[in-house]
Design a protein around this motif. Sequence first.
Motif, PDB file in Angstrom:
ATOM      1  N   LYS A 183       0.815  -1.220   0.000  1.00  0.00           N
ATOM      2  CA  LYS A 183       0.000   0.000   0.000  1.00  0.00           C
ATOM      3  C   LYS A 183       0.844   1.263   0.000  1.00  0.00           C
ATOM      4  N   ASP A 184       1.847   1.334   0.885  1.00  0.00           N
ATOM      5  CA  ASP A 184       2.627   2.565   1.023  1.00  0.00           C
ATOM      6  C   ASP A 184       3.930   2.264   1.751  1.00  0.00           C
ATOM      7  N   LEU A 185       4.708   3.318   1.994  1.00  0.00           N
ATOM      8  CA  LEU A 185       6.022   3.180   2.618  1.00  0.00           C
ATOM      9  C   LEU A 185       5.912   2.585   4.020  1.00  0.00           C
ATOM     10  N   GLU A 186       4.940   3.003   4.782  1.00  0.00           N
ATOM     11  CA  GLU A 186       4.787   2.492   6.147  1.00  0.00           C
ATOM     12  C   GLU A 186       4.517   0.992   6.151  1.00  0.00           C
ATOM     13  N   GLU A 187       3.631   0.555   5.263  1.00  0.00           N
ATOM     14  CA  GLU A 187       3.330  -0.874   5.207  1.00  0.00           C
ATOM     15  C   GLU A 187       4.558  -1.669   4.764  1.00  0.00           C
ATOM     16  N   ARG A 188       5.316  -1.121   3.826  1.00  0.00           N
ATOM     17  CA  ARG A 188       6.537  -1.810   3.389  1.00  0.00           C
ATOM     18  C   ARG A 188       7.536  -1.926   4.534  1.00  0.00           C
ATOM     19  N   THR A 189       7.733  -0.852   5.278  1.00  0.00           N
ATOM     20  CA  THR A 189       8.668  -0.873   6.405  1.00  0.00           C
ATOM     21  C   THR A 189       8.261  -1.935   7.419  1.00  0.00           C
TER      22      THR A 189
END
Length: 372
Positions: A294-300
Amino acid sequence: MTPFNIAPFTGKELTYIKQAVDNRKICGDGEFTMRCKAWLEEKTGTSEALLTTSCTHALEMAALLADIQPGDEIIMPSFTFVSTADAFVLRGAQIVFVDIRPDTMNIDENLIEAAITEKTKAIVPVHYAGVGCEMDTIMELARLHNLYVIEDAAQGIMSTYKGKPLGTIGEFGCFSFHETKNFSMGEGGALLIRELQFKERAEILREKGTNRSKFFRGEVDKYTWCDMGSSYLPSDINAAYLWAQLEVADEITKDRMKTWKMYDDAFRGWSHLDVPVIPPECEHNAHMYYIKVKDLEERTNLIAYLLERDIKAVFHYVPLHSAQAGRKYGRFHGEDVHTTRESERLLRLPLYYHLPEEETGRIIECVKKFFA
C-alpha cells in the motif's frame, strides 16, 4: 537466515580459475575472457561484445563512444541505480529525468519527446527487472531527433523485446555481472556494440587509450597511446568464474524462473498486493520478483516482520532526482506522478540460483500471514 541473494555457483568456478592461473595469463583478454565474449556475441547476435570491469564502466565507455560533451542532456528514468547517471555526469552532461510507468517500473516512453531539447544527445532506457522498455517508440524518437540510445540492460541478460535480446536494440547496451545478477563474476559487466564502426575505438578506450588489442592479435608491431581511455577490462580470473555460469545459462535461468513462478502463482490476483507486469512483447529472465504494497509504512512493517522470521527482503532504488547529487546534476521534467510513490511501495523478495522450493514456500506463507 534466508538471504536476499546468494551469488550463483555451479561447481566449476574453481576448476576454471585454476586453469586460468595455470595458463599464466590472468590479465584481461585471456582464454576465458574470449570464451565469454564469443558466448555473448552468439547469444545476443550483437556485432561486438567487450567484457568490462563493471556495468558502470560499460556505461562510461558508451558515453565516450557517443561523444557526450559538457552541456549535453541525457534523458533517463530517476528510478535507477546511480551508475546510469554517473557515466554521463562524468562527461559533464545534464541529466533529465522523466517519470516511469507504474506497471513495469520502466521509463514512460510517452513522456520522453516532451523532454527533448536542442541539447539532448541520448536516451538511456533502463530495463527494470529484466523486462524490456517500449523500445519501438524509443527507437523511433531517437531516429526522428538524431539521438543515441544507450540501453542500461544491467538486469537484462537473457531477456528479449519482440524477440530481440535486450542490449542489442540501441547503439550500445550494457550488462552487469555483479554478485547480485543472474550470472556473476563478482564485479563485472559487458558493453554490446551494434555498429562495427565503434569497435576499434571501443577497444582502444578499454585498453587505457592504446592499440594493445591490435598488438596482441599481431596487427601492429608495437602498441602506442592513441586516444583517451582507462582500464576497463577485467582479469581472466574473473572471466573464468563467469564462464562456469554462462555455459549453463539456460539451466540457471530455468531454476530462477521456477522460483519466480512460485511467487507469481501465489500472489497474482491477490487483493493486498500489486505484482510485476510482463508485457506480451517481452520475455523476461526472472531477475527479480517484487511485490508492491500500500505505502512506505506498510513496506517498512513488512520488511521488519520478515526479518523477525529470518527472511531478508529489501527495497530498491531511492529515486535519483530526490538525492543531493540528483538535484545538482539533473532535473526532473514534468510531474513525478509515479516514480516516488511506486518506489516507496516496492519490495524485492529473495530470489537466487538454487533457492530451495520449501524456502520459497515459507517466504510466501510469511508474506500472507503478515496481511492476515
